[in-house]
Scaffold this motif. Structure first.
Motif, short mmCIF file in Angstrom:
data_model
loop_
_atom_site.label_atom_id
_atom_site.label_comp_id
_atom_site.label_asym_id
_atom_site.label_seq_id
_atom_site.Cartn_x
_atom_site.Cartn_y
_atom_site.Cartn_z
N LEU A 73 -6.49 1.11 -8.28
CA LEU A 73 -5.47 0.84 -7.26
C LEU A 73 -4.55 2.04 -7.07
O LEU A 73 -4.17 2.38 -5.94
N GLN A 77 -4.03 3.99 -3.60
CA GLN A 77 -2.72 4.20 -3.00
C GLN A 77 -2.46 5.68 -2.72
O GLN A 77 -1.92 6.04 -1.67
N ILE A 95 -13.11 -1.27 -5.04
CA ILE A 95 -12.26 -2.35 -5.53
C ILE A 95 -12.75 -3.71 -5.01
O ILE A 95 -12.59 -4.73 -5.68
N GLN A 110 -1.90 -7.66 -5.82
CA GLN A 110 -1.91 -6.20 -5.65
C GLN A 110 -3.20 -5.76 -4.95
O GLN A 110 -3.18 -4.85 -4.12
N TYR A 111 -4.29 -6.40 -5.30
CA TYR A 111 -5.59 -6.13 -4.67
C TYR A 111 -5.51 -6.36 -3.16
O TYR A 111 -5.87 -5.49 -2.34
N SER A 114 -3.06 -3.94 -1.24
CA SER A 114 -3.64 -2.61 -1.05
C SER A 114 -4.66 -2.61 0.08
O SER A 114 -4.68 -1.70 0.91
#
Length: 418
Positions: A73, A77, A95, A110-111, A114
């Motif tokens: 991640l 980013q 991912i 968070q997955y 993103s």
């Protein structure tokens, strides 16, 4: 970090084609294992260790996997921030392959955040909308930083869907959030202000973004800010300044390849030349950008470029205009003001004065007046005036002249303020 141990056990059991009975044998009952997997019962650590041991994994292995996923991640980013889209595309593919693991290690939000950011960045609107819907379902479970990031991304999402005021308000509320990257925030804020016609504020926000990008040597985003400078200068009719910035973007995108930004600069450079009356020089830039936007299926840009080419040929070479007009009328995402204008040009080219006058008087002019579209309203009135003059219709001529003078008088304070 919270690890959903039940989901981990279930995931690895599936991967090893084990039944609950096989895994639970000699450790716990099948019903007990089922409750652990579904998260409805907490097991003691000894039971967990025995289950993990039979699956061939350990708590340390899970911690390592969590660190690995977080590093994926972080890399994702970073590549998005520096606009390294090819690498970001590879990150996204990787991912997505680990989706189950992200959720089992409590990294699902968070997955999705993103991926939502990536789909917005790469103009993949259907995927962005799908991910937005998923995030909305989990919104009540967000921790504070996730709330802040979602609000920021949701603001961008609204702006991209034409909800400019709502999106701008959300972005304005994000300036106090430490979790939101301020350079990107200023960048999107500048674009939104520009789209709403607040050109002075947009320039100021662009300067802020560029200064922050320079501090981090984010060269691609510096180029993007330069493009915004060029577009704003074009809207302010500072053509020489706009030329300087747009040429700079075209040069830099040759050194640091970025096809989308280069073709966007081509588009605006073609528009600039068109507004200067240099039609023949404008055409190659507009056609190159049209072909690119069509090939990449960037619908909004494709429509914009079609409109500029169609209206250019309507003024410059009418026989060439009709194919572009017909293609534009097929587009579902054409803006209403463009639709009205293109229908006017179509009727002019087809030399259908009766239908043209009716359409102008009953449809186009009321729409332009109601929506305060100054230049379109003037164009439509002047077109009616020219027909009234050619037909020696004094009554109509005086009526339209009065409307024109009244409209211009109402805009005098506006121009003085500007």
């Amino acid at each position: 970090m919270k690890i959903n141990i039940g989901q981990i056990i279930k995931l690895y059991r599936y991967k090893q084609n084990m039944t609950q009975s096989e895994l639970a044998e000699g450790i716990c009952s099948v019903s007990h294992l089922s409750k652990i997997e579904n998260g409805s019962k907490e097991a003691n650590q000894d039971t967990i260790n025995l289950l993990l041991e039979r699956l061939g994994i350990s708590q340390e292995t899970l911690s390592q996997k969590a660190r690995h996923l977080l590093s994926l991640l972080d890399e994702f980013q970073m590549n998005m921030y520096f606009y390294a889209l090819d690498q970001a595309e590879q990150n996204a593919e990787m991912i997505i392959q680990h989706e189950e693991q992200f959720f089992s290690l409590d990294l699902g939000i968070q997955y999705h955040l993103s991926l939502f950011q990536f789909y917005l960045l790469t103009e993949k609107q259907p995927l962005a909308l799908k991910t937005h819907r998923v995030l909305k379902k989990f919104e009540k479970t967000f921790i504070e930083t996730e709330k802040e990031i979602f609000e920021y991304l949701d603001g961008i999402h609204q702006i991209k869907n034409g909800q400019l005021e709502e999106g701008l308000k959300k972005l304005e509320s994000c300036f106090s959030y430490a979790s939101v990257e301020q350079s990107d925030l200023y960048y999107h804020y500048a674009k939104a202000l520009g789209n709403m016609g607040h050109l002075g504020d947009a320039l100021e926000a662009t300067h802020q973004a560029m200064d922050l990008y320079r501090q981090k040597n984010n060269f691609k985003r510096i180029i993007h800010c330069t493009l915004i400078h060029g577009v704003i200068s074009l809207e302010l009719k500072a053509f020489q300044t706009a030329k300087k910035y747009l040429k700079e973007v075209i040069l830099h995108t040759s050194l640091h390849p970025d096809a989308y930004i280069k073709m966007t600069a081509y588009f605006y450079y073609g528009v600039l030349l068109k507004r200067e009356g240099d039609f023949s020089s404008a055409v190659p830039y507009l056609l190159d950008s049209l072909n690119y936007f069509n090939q990449e299926q960037i619908e909004d840009r494709y429509c914009e470029t079609l409109y500029e080419i169609a209206t250019l040929y309507a003024e410059y070479d009418r026989k060439k205009a009709l194919p572009y007009i017909h293609e534009l009328l097929k587009q579902p995402r054409i803006q209403p003001n463009c639709l009205y204008m293109i229908k006017i040009y179509k009727l002019m080219i087809e030399e259908n004065p009766h239908d043209l006058k009716t359409y102008l008087a009953e449809a186009a002019i009321p729409y332009f007046e109601h929506n305060q579209l100054h230049s379109e309203y003037l164009f439509a009135l002047r077109t009616l005036l020219s027909y009234a003059a050619s037909e020696l219709d004094e009554r109509a001529y005086m009526s339209y002249t009065g409307k024109l003078l009244d409209h211009l008088a109402s805009y005098v304070p506006y121009y003085k303020k500007a």
